[in-house]
Design a protein around this motif. Structure first.
Motif, short mmCIF file in Angstrom:
data_model
loop_
_atom_site.label_atom_id
_atom_site.label_comp_id
_atom_site.label_asym_id
_atom_site.label_seq_id
_atom_site.Cartn_x
_atom_site.Cartn_y
_atom_site.Cartn_z
N TRP A 436 3.79 -8.39 -6.90
CA TRP A 436 3.77 -7.13 -6.14
C TRP A 436 5.18 -6.50 -6.01
O TRP A 436 5.35 -5.49 -5.36
CB TRP A 436 3.17 -7.33 -4.76
N THR A 437 6.18 -7.08 -6.64
CA THR A 437 7.54 -6.54 -6.59
C THR A 437 7.58 -5.12 -7.16
O THR A 437 6.99 -4.84 -8.21
CB THR A 437 8.50 -7.43 -7.41
N TRP A 459 -5.50 -7.74 -7.13
CA TRP A 459 -4.60 -6.99 -8.01
C TRP A 459 -4.78 -5.48 -7.85
O TRP A 459 -3.84 -4.71 -8.08
CB TRP A 459 -4.85 -7.38 -9.47
N ILE A 460 -5.98 -5.05 -7.50
CA ILE A 460 -6.26 -3.61 -7.35
C ILE A 460 -5.27 -2.99 -6.36
O ILE A 460 -4.82 -1.86 -6.53
CB ILE A 460 -7.71 -3.38 -6.86
N GLY A 466 -3.10 4.29 -13.02
CA GLY A 466 -4.53 4.43 -13.28
C GLY A 466 -5.00 3.50 -14.38
O GLY A 466 -6.11 2.97 -14.34
N ARG A 467 -4.15 3.31 -15.40
CA ARG A 467 -4.52 2.44 -16.52
C ARG A 467 -4.77 1.01 -16.04
O ARG A 467 -5.76 0.38 -16.42
CB ARG A 467 -3.41 2.47 -17.56
N ALA A 468 -3.87 0.50 -15.21
CA ALA A 468 -4.02 -0.87 -14.71
C ALA A 468 -5.23 -0.99 -13.80
O ALA A 468 -6.02 -1.94 -13.91
CB ALA A 468 -2.76 -1.30 -13.98
N SER A 475 -12.67 -5.43 -15.75
CA SER A 475 -12.73 -6.88 -15.89
C SER A 475 -13.49 -7.52 -14.72
O SER A 475 -14.34 -8.39 -14.92
CB SER A 475 -11.32 -7.46 -15.97
N LEU A 476 -13.18 -7.07 -13.50
CA LEU A 476 -13.86 -7.61 -12.32
C LEU A 476 -15.35 -7.29 -12.35
O LEU A 476 -16.18 -8.11 -11.97
CB LEU A 476 -13.24 -7.04 -11.04
#
Length: 708
Positions: A436-437, A459-460, A466-468, A475-476
């Motif tokens: 999260w850095t 992770w959200i 937006g891509r991530a 995936s989830l």
């Protein structure tokens, strides 16, 4: 406003393009004037004054003849008897396509509902991908409309101003046209918060009276330093726009008196080498403010912007921002991607820093291509348009551009989805850091991966791109699909039983068709993952049953103390329900926000008693629509979650949303949004859950960070 005549307009074009096709502009002017004859603006002026003013704005950007002609004709196909075929025949297919593109954009209702807004954003980007000049005309059109907005109805002014602030101003900024972004924001700010804007202006006047002309003094200081160093450059200073100052005050939570960097200065040099000499001279004289240096010359923005930014403690300790660039860089900084079409002395200006609009658009739209639904697309667009950028390096030295606030996870997904999905750690400048850095300019990032690693739900909240976010959600969704379907089936069963119906496969298939989803399984998966609400599924099939409240109190008349011309909104920070003591706070353009009497957020309004409204609930039976968030910790065991959902349903309460706040080996902590009738209904639900042996802890959650 006096209309600019055709000869004056041609003179404006000829000033930068002596080879302009004067006959084409005259014919377009005459045709547009004839088509709009008898039409008037809200102000009472002839309508054609508007297209001419738009064309004049575009001459300031030194644009080509086709764009100027398009401005003169941009409302003809939409608002007159003119046709596409006629425009094409008289002015050529290029102009006809541009006019038609502007017409399509005019018809987009960009400030409508979220889903509609997302779809319209898609159309907007499709129009941009065909020819960016369509957007340039539309931005100039919006700028003139905002300059003359006072003649519109107050409600229309507010709608246009919000649309400008949310869409057109960020779009202008993303395209590199910073001057237009700032003016659009300030014009919208004038409508949306006139008191706030006036207070900034009053403080400026007071400051100037107390300190004198600071801008002139600092400009002279900088010029003196450059003369001492033997550098030939132009220096310009200005106070930042009221909205820019207001935004800084909101972001930093500071008052005007504590806000220091409210002045901006530009140094325009003869060549690139002088940019760095100027930087050295300024840093030699004044102390640089740490963390406020950006070199966009060595790492340009994707829209072609190049400049060095530094903030220093100047005269009397006042912070000032200085931007340093060459004349060619300045032209791109002013025109952005529009620099591609700008003319000088009758020929297309050959500016080595101007980006190819086609390549710029390709890089922009590529990131939106994988968005699977409306919400995801809208999130991508807004994040990309508002983003400032940081530049980081891969171990091989490749540059990765990311929005401000990005994390190593964003970096991993920017390289490849596979790298992001399998990420287990990261090193920044050789040091292991948490995922999260927040990354900073110039850092080197190394991503560590492991086979079999999958994205985590947490992770959200870590990533910002937006891509991530889209890749993690996909995936989830795949990994948890079966679990979500099982949970969704239980939520659907309870919701349908609440209206006396059964959640059959056929009913769910019908709901899928109405909601625009693939099949019943997709409905259940999204229901289980809290992407849609159970009430939405039921309402898709039985709208009358969901709306039917019998003898229940009308929601719009649930609160007493609201005047006939006001509307109210329940504050999400304290979520008051009927039966609890309440008070209202008035907002210009937003009506009254209803708070619980003990809400901590009310402390911010203690010195504004004129905004307080004494309220109380209408007595009688209220519908179960008032949302309350429950913080529930349950045992991690088979069937427990289903039983909890069933238990809530048994109390005739509907679960509208559910979020896993924490997952451990032996317990889950959930945030469950429950729709209730009143305080008594809330007490019933809490008592029933407290009595359940699988519930370790339960409390009502009130979150001060949530704002109406």
């Amino acid at each position: 406003m006096q209309k600019i005549d055709v000869e004056d307009l041609i003179t404006l074009v000829r000033n930068y393009n002596p080879r302009t096709n004067e006959d084409l502009i005259r014919r377009a002017y005459d045709y547009g004037e004839r088509m709009h004859e008898g039409q008037f603006r809200k102000s009472g002026e002839p309508y054609f004054t508007h297209p001419v003013a738009v064309a004049a704005i575009l001459t300031e950007m030194r644009l080509d003849d086709a764009t100027i002609v398009t401005a003169l004709l941009h409302d003809t196909i939409e608002d007159t008897r003119s046709t596409y075929q006629e425009v094409s025949q008289m002015f050529g297919a290029d102009v006809a396509e541009l006019v038609n593109g502007v017409t399509k954009l005019t018809n987009l209702q960009l400030s409508s509902s979220e889903t509609k807004q997302a779809e319209n954003f898609r159309k907007l980007f499709m129009a941009m991908s065909k020819d960016l000049r369509v957007i340039l005309v539309k931005l100039a059109d919006r700028l003139h409309n905002m300059r003359t907005i006072k003649s519109m109805r107050p409600d229309k002014q507010a709608q246009k101003a919000r649309e400008t602030m949310e869409i057109y101003a960020p779009l202008a900024g993303r395209m590199g046209m910073q001057w237009m972004r700032e003016e659009l924001e300030d014009l919208a700010f004038r409508v949306l918060n006139p008191e706030g804007r006036n207070s900034i202006i009053r403080r400026f006047i007071t400051l100037q009276r107390e300190t004198g002309d600071v801008i002139q003094k600092i400009t002279q200081d900088i010029r003196h330093e450059l003369e001492e160093a033997g550098i030939d450059a132009d220096v310009f200073g200005r106070a930042k726009k009221p909205y820019g100052i207001w935004r800084k005050m909101q972001e930093k939570g500071q008052g005007f008196s504590r806000l220091s960097d409210i002045y901006g200065f530009r140094v325009i040099t003869r060549n690139e080498a002088d940019c760095y000499r100027v930087l050295g001279a300024i840093h030699h004289r004044w102390r640089a403010v740490p963390g406020r240096f950006k070199d966009y010359i060595s790492q340009p923005k994707s829209n072609g912007y190049r400049s060095i930014h530094t903030t220093v403690s100047g005269r009397d300790g006042k912070r000032v921002e200085v931007q340093i660039r060459t004349r060619q860089m300045h032209e791109v900084a002013e025109a952005g991607v529009a620099a591609h079409w700008s003319y000088r002395d009758g020929v297309r200006a050959e500016n080595p820093f101007a980006v190819d609009p086609a390549k710029w658009l390709a890089s922009l739209t590529e990131r939106f291509a994988n968005a699977e639904d409306h919400d995801e697309f809208l999130e991508n667009v807004k994040l990309e348009m508002y983003a400032d950028q940081v530049f980081c390096f891969s171990p091989k030295g490749d540059v990765v551009k990311l929005p401000k606030g990005a994390t190593p996870l964003d970096f991993a997904y920017a390289i490849h989805t596979r790298i992001g999905d399998s990420c287990v750690g990261a090193k920044v400048d050789g040091v292991r850091v948490p995922l999260w850095t927040r990354l900073k300019n110039g850092q080197s990032v190394e991503i560590m991966t492991a086979e079999g690693q999958r994205p985590q739900a947490t992770w959200i909240d870590i990533v910002v791109t937006g891509r991530a976010k889209g890749a993690i959600r996909r995936s989830l969704r795949e990994e948890d699909r079966e679990r979500y379907i099982k949970l969704g089936r239980e939520l659907a069963r309870v919701a349908f039983e609440n209206v006396g119906r059964k959640s059959t496969d056929k009913a769910l298939q019908t709901a899928a068709k109405t909601l625009g989803l693939d099949d019943a399984a997709e409905v259940l998966a999204r229901l289980g993952s809290a992407e849609i609400r159970a009430t939405d599924v039921v309402q898709a099939i039985y709208p009358d049953l969901v709306r039917d409240t019998g003898d229940e109190i009308d929601v719009e008349r649930a609160v007493i103390g609201i005047s006939a011309d006001q509307h109210f909104t329940i504050s999400p920070c304290c979520q008051p329900v009927p039966g609890e003591r309440i008070v209202g706070i008035t907002y210009r353009g937003r009506g009254v926000i209803v708070h619980a009497i003990d809400c901590p957020a009310l402390a911010a309004y203690e010195e504004q008693p004129e905004r307080w409204v004494d309220l109380h609930w209408q007595s009688g039976k209220h519908p179960a629509i008032y949302s309350v968030t429950l913080n529930v910790t349950i045992r991690n065991d088979a069937g427990v979650l289903g039983r909890i959902c069933t238990l809530i349903g048994d109390q005739k309460a509907n679960i509208s949303d559910m979020h896993f706040a924490d997952r451990k080996h032996d317990f889950y902590r959930l945030l469950i949004d429950v729709e209730l009738r009143d305080a008594e209904h809330l007490h019933t639900v809490l008592t029933a859950l407290e009595a359940e042996s699988d519930v370790a802890a339960i409390e009502r959650l009130r979150d001060a960070s949530r704002k109406a």
